[in-house]
Design a protein around this motif. Structure first.
Motif, PDB file in Angstrom:
ATOM      1  N   ASN A   1      47.327  50.713  33.686  1.00 57.43           N
ATOM      2  CA  ASN A   1      46.721  50.253  34.932  1.00 57.43           C
ATOM      3  C   ASN A   1      45.210  50.139  34.750  1.00 57.43           C
ATOM      4  OD1 ASN A   1      45.370  52.862  36.093  1.00 57.43           O
ATOM      5  ND2 ASN A   1      47.435  53.495  35.522  1.00 57.43           N
ATOM      6  N   VAL A   2      44.611  49.358  35.613  1.00 59.37           N
ATOM      7  CA  VAL A   2      43.173  49.085  35.524  1.00 59.37           C
ATOM      8  C   VAL A   2      42.386  50.279  36.060  1.00 59.37           C
ATOM      9  CG1 VAL A   2      41.297  47.575  36.268  1.00 59.37           C
ATOM     10  CG2 VAL A   2      43.560  46.608  35.731  1.00 59.37           C
ATOM     11  N   ALA A   3      41.561  50.866  35.190  1.00 64.55           N
ATOM     12  CA  ALA A   3      40.687  51.962  35.613  1.00 64.55           C
ATOM     13  C   ALA A   3      39.385  51.418  36.181  1.00 64.55           C
ATOM     14  CB  ALA A   3      40.387  52.888  34.437  1.00 64.55           C
ATOM     15  N   LYS A   4      38.934  50.277  35.642  1.00 63.03           N
ATOM     16  CA  LYS A   4      37.682  49.689  36.105  1.00 63.03           C
ATOM     17  C   LYS A   4      37.698  48.202  35.777  1.00 63.03           C
ATOM     18  CE  LYS A   4      34.036  52.074  35.265  1.00 63.03           C
ATOM     19  NZ  LYS A   4      32.912  52.725  34.515  1.00 63.03           N
ATOM     20  N   ALA A   5      37.233  47.386  36.701  1.00 68.73           N
ATOM     21  CA  ALA A   5      37.076  45.949  36.491  1.00 68.73           C
ATOM     22  C   ALA A   5      35.718  45.560  37.060  1.00 68.73           C
ATOM     23  CB  ALA A   5      38.194  45.165  37.168  1.00 68.73           C
ATOM     24  N   ARG A   6      34.731  45.437  36.172  1.00 65.91           N
ATOM     25  CA  ARG A   6      33.356  45.227  36.621  1.00 65.91           C
ATOM     26  C   ARG A   6      32.840  43.881  36.134  1.00 65.91           C
ATOM     27  NH1 ARG A   6      30.889  49.468  34.378  1.00 65.91           N
ATOM     28  NH2 ARG A   6      29.838  48.354  32.701  1.00 65.91           N
ATOM     29  N   LYS A   7      32.409  43.038  37.083  1.00 68.07           N
ATOM     30  CA  LYS A   7      31.802  41.761  36.723  1.00 68.07           C
ATOM     31  C   LYS A   7      30.445  42.013  36.068  1.00 68.07           C
ATOM     32  CE  LYS A   7      34.844  38.740  38.169  1.00 68.07           C
ATOM     33  NZ  LYS A   7      34.650  37.943  39.378  1.00 68.07           N
ATOM     34  N   GLN A   8      30.183  41.281  34.987  1.00 69.83           N
ATOM     35  CA  GLN A   8      28.903  41.334  34.298  1.00 69.83           C
ATOM     36  C   GLN A   8      28.415  39.906  34.126  1.00 69.83           C
ATOM     37  OE1 GLN A   8      29.983  43.654  30.742  1.00 69.83           O
ATOM     38  NE2 GLN A   8      29.010  45.423  31.660  1.00 69.83           N
ATOM     39  N   GLY A   9      27.643  39.434  35.105  1.00 72.32           N
ATOM     40  CA  GLY A   9      27.283  38.024  35.116  1.00 72.32           C
ATOM     41  C   GLY A   9      28.524  37.196  35.350  1.00 72.32           C
ATOM     42  N   SER A  10      28.802  36.256  34.455  1.00 71.65           N
ATOM     43  CA  SER A  10      30.002  35.433  34.588  1.00 71.65           C
ATOM     44  C   SER A  10      31.176  36.014  33.805  1.00 71.65           C
ATOM     45  CB  SER A  10      29.714  34.007  34.094  1.00 71.65           C
ATOM     46  OG  SER A  10      29.207  34.034  32.770  1.00 71.65           O
TER      47      SER A  10
ATOM     48  N   ASP B   1      35.795  43.422  26.794  1.00 69.46           N
ATOM     49  CA  ASP B   1      35.066  42.388  27.518  1.00 69.46           C
ATOM     50  C   ASP B   1      35.965  41.166  27.689  1.00 69.46           C
ATOM     51  OD1 ASP B   1      32.613  43.806  27.720  1.00 69.46           O
ATOM     52  OD2 ASP B   1      32.164  43.320  25.638  1.00 69.46           O
ATOM     53  N   VAL B   2      35.885  40.523  28.849  1.00 71.02           N
ATOM     54  CA  VAL B   2      36.683  39.335  29.145  1.00 71.02           C
ATOM     55  C   VAL B   2      35.732  38.167  29.336  1.00 71.02           C
ATOM     56  CG1 VAL B   2      38.457  38.336  30.608  1.00 71.02           C
ATOM     57  CG2 VAL B   2      38.363  40.821  30.306  1.00 71.02           C
ATOM     58  N   SER B   3      35.917  37.125  28.529  1.00 71.63           N
ATOM     59  CA  SER B   3      34.998  35.985  28.537  1.00 71.63           C
ATOM     60  C   SER B   3      35.230  35.061  29.728  1.00 71.63           C
ATOM     61  CB  SER B   3      35.166  35.176  27.243  1.00 71.63           C
ATOM     62  OG  SER B   3      36.432  34.535  27.240  1.00 71.63           O
ATOM     63  N   VAL B   4      34.300  34.142  29.937  1.00 69.09           N
ATOM     64  CA  VAL B   4      34.432  33.119  30.984  1.00 69.09           C
ATOM     65  C   VAL B   4      35.706  32.311  30.780  1.00 69.09           C
ATOM     66  CG1 VAL B   4      33.383  31.063  31.987  1.00 69.09           C
ATOM     67  CG2 VAL B   4      31.941  32.968  31.300  1.00 69.09           C
ATOM     68  N   GLU B   5      35.999  31.936  29.526  1.00 65.32           N
ATOM     69  CA  GLU B   5      37.194  31.153  29.219  1.00 65.32           C
ATOM     70  C   GLU B   5      38.459  31.890  29.651  1.00 65.32           C
ATOM     71  OE1 GLU B   5      39.933  28.361  27.391  1.00 65.32           O
ATOM     72  OE2 GLU B   5      37.880  28.204  28.157  1.00 65.32           O
TER      73      GLU B   5
END
Length: 221
Positions: free
Chosen positions: A11-20, A62-66
């Motif tokens: 499960n997701v512990a944290k989902a934080r936007k960092q710019g895009s 890290d999850v990219s824009v794509e």
């Protein structure tokens, strides 16, 4: 490379936007992290992500824009359950099929009905991906290797046994939900070979991939 056989539901512990972009931290549940190293690949709902930090109970990536634009990862929130699989090793059993972790697009759940002890899921595919879905072929849904049991235009049916439903996030899905869809690698490469062998090929006729050649090789009925 992955097999589509889910090792754990985390499960997701944290989902934080960092710019895009986005930074994810995932609790791994029962998945063994003893052999994981920085830079390893772990599939999260079928999306291949690179481990940027980890301990025995979770990892970060890290999850990219794509990836955010093409998959359902942008919708993840704290607590959301996710399917997890570590990349294969030379000794891994290939229990599913060859899965790259490179999601092609999103499919939509059209219906979910119980059928005896199994469950029937109908899904709608984007028009540009429908041609890759074949009856008794393989697809990956949120990282799960599954067999297509029926195809009608741009929809297809999956028959889910109780074990698969209990050990993945499939039981969390409802009509209207979007799932990550990866089509079979073989189908994509065959299309490319046929296209290249038609209008653009510079090679001799004997080297070109044709419908006749595919039929002789057993790819077509």
């Amino acid at each position: 490379m992955f097999t589509g056989i889910i090792e754990s539901v985390g499960n997701v512990a944290k989902a934080r936007k960092q710019g895009s972009d986005m930074m994810l931290s995932i609790n791994v549940g029962k998945m063994d992290m003893s052999d994981v190293k920085l830079g390893d690949s772990i599939a999260v709902n079928g999306v291949c992500l690179t481990v940027t930090g980890f301990d025995s109970s979770q990892f970060s990536a890290d999850v990219s824009v794509e990836s955010l634009a093409r998959t359902s990862l942008a919708d993840l929130q704290m607590g959301t359950r996710v399917n997890l699989e570590k990349a294969v090793t030379p000794t891994t059993r290939l229990g599913g099929h060859m899965v790259s972790g490179h999601v092609d697009g999103l499919a939509t759940i059209v219906s979910v009905e119980q059928d005896g002890r199994a469950w029937q899921y109908w899904l709608q595919t984007p028009p540009e991906l429908s041609r890759y879905i074949a009856e008794k072929g393989s697809v990956t849904i949120d990282g799960i290797s599954l067999t297509v049991n029926a195809v009608e235009r741009d929809q297809f049916r999956l028959t889910i046994i109780p074990h698969t439903r209990d050990e993945t996030t499939l039981k969390d899905l409802n009509v209207g939900d979007h799932v990550n869809l990866e089509v079979d690698l073989v189908a994509r490469y065959l299309e490319r070979l046929m296209t290249f062998g038609g209008a653009n090929a510079q090679s001799s006729q004997g080297d070109r991939v044709s419908m006749e050649l595919l039929a002789r090789s057993g790819f077509l009925k």
